[in-house]
Design an enzyme around this catalytic site. Structure first.
Site, PDB file in Angstrom:
ATOM      1  N   HIS A 131       8.540 -16.737  88.835  1.00  0.00           N
ATOM      2  CA  HIS A 131       9.546 -15.775  88.383  1.00  0.00           C
ATOM      3  C   HIS A 131       9.905 -14.890  89.577  1.00  0.00           C
ATOM      4  O   HIS A 131       9.024 -14.294  90.194  1.00  0.00           O
ATOM      5  CB  HIS A 131       9.021 -14.924  87.223  1.00  0.00           C
ATOM      6  CG  HIS A 131      10.054 -13.971  86.715  1.00  0.00           C
ATOM      7  ND1 HIS A 131      10.975 -14.317  85.745  1.00  0.00           N
ATOM      8  CD2 HIS A 131      10.348 -12.704  87.084  1.00  0.00           C
ATOM      9  CE1 HIS A 131      11.780 -13.297  85.524  1.00  0.00           C
ATOM     10  NE2 HIS A 131      11.418 -12.299  86.319  1.00  0.00           N
ATOM     11  N   CYS A 132      11.191 -14.824  89.888  1.00  0.00           N
ATOM     12  CA  CYS A 132      11.624 -14.053  91.060  1.00  0.00           C
ATOM     13  C   CYS A 132      12.177 -12.703  90.610  1.00  0.00           C
ATOM     14  O   CYS A 132      13.273 -12.647  90.046  1.00  0.00           O
ATOM     15  CB  CYS A 132      12.689 -14.840  91.826  1.00  0.00           C
ATOM     16  SG  CYS A 132      13.443 -13.893  93.153  1.00  0.00           S
TER      17      CYS A 132
END
Ligand SMILES: [Zn+2]
Ligand SMILES: [Zn+2]
Length: 292
Positions: A131-132
């Site tokens: 997850h960025c």
């Protein structure tokens, strides 16, 4: 059997998707830094370069074109990372668990190999990498290409900015000396001690941020290109899973698509991925026919 399948997932929507405070901060920081660098390059550095080196109209146009190309590539890739559906969408998933699949209690559905649930995005992400927070979305099968391209063009832009900033910063600081190096490396302390005015302080901060940003981006880019070359996700790399490494060209295609040779030039170039992100070829399945 007809009854062995059910449709899982809704058409992609960002409604209901959470943005944690960390995501919100990182997202705003990324957008701000992109625009600060672009504005600084276009409205401060470029006029200075034109004056200092007496460059002609052609070179000036080339510089402006380079800045616009890099800016639009970073922003378009950013947009693609943010808006691309990373879930299984309206794909038909089997009701009964198959080898390599697992049940996701949050989605109440079977989850394909390489997929993991993200509690921020609230769905299972196909071939999930991570997850960025900087883009506020998960990086998975469908947007890994855009994520890497975004980092790549951001890195090129930072190298470009660093080259121009270096000469500009030293033109403001004066000749190279230990005293001026101190003003560059410790701008806040230098400002508090009254050795640097606010404008020089801002230029020094931007200069240091450009150098540090460039180093971080090259580390991030190297790491993810390593994943691409190996045909792994970050999770598979850390757990030494080599099942999906199909050779260099196939590994590159699995991220950048069939038109990988020029797809990286711009995110709008259509480059279909070889698979559906649900079923994957494995090293073993490729080797089997040779044994027959
Ligand atoms: Zn899930
Ligand atoms: Zn996520």
């Amino acid at each position: 059997m007809d009854g062995t399948f059910k449709i899982v997932g809704e058409p992609f929507t960002r409604e209901g998707q959470l943005m944690t405070p960390t995501d919100t901060f990182a997202f705003c920081f990324t957008l701000s830094i992109i625009h600060v660098i672009a504005c600084f390059g276009l409205f401060v550095l470029l006029p200075w370069v034109v004056d200092e080196y007496k460059i002609g109209l052609t070179k000036k146009i080339l510089h402006i074109s380079a800045v616009i190309f890099l800016y639009s590539n970073v922003m378009m890739n950013f947009w693609k990372v943010l808006t691309t559906d990373t879930s299984s969408g309206s794909a038909v998933l089997p009701i009964f668990l198959q080898p390599g699949w697992k049940f996701c209690a949050s989605c109440e559905a079977n989850s394909p190999p390489r997929a993991f649930h993200c509690h921020i995005c609230r769905h299972c992400v196909l071939k999930r990498d991570h997850h960025c927070p900087f883009t506020g979305n998960c990086i998975g099968n469908t947007n890994y290409r855009f994520y890497i391209q975004m980092i790549f063009y951001f890195w090129v832009a930072s190298v470009y900015a660093n080259i121009m900033t270096f000469a500009f910063t030293w033109s403001i600081l004066g000749e190279f000396s230990l005293y001026n190096l101190f003003r560059l490396v410790l701008p806040l302390l230098s400002c508090l001690l009254g050795q640097t005015d606010l404008y020089t302080f801002a230029v020094c901060v931007l200069s240091i941020m450009s150098i540090v940003g460039c180093m971080l981006l090259v580390a991030l880019l190297s790491f993810h290109l390593g994943n691409v070359v190996r045909g792994q996700t970050t999770f598979e790399r850390s757990h030494r899973v080599h099942t999906y490494g199909l050779g260099l060209e196939q590994n590159i295609k699995s991220v950048f698509g069939e038109r990988w040779r020029y797809a990286w030039l711009f995110p709008s170039i259509n480059s279909p991925l070889p698979g559906d992100g649900i079923t994957f070829l494995t090293k073993e399945s490729l080797e089997k026919p040779k044994d027959l």
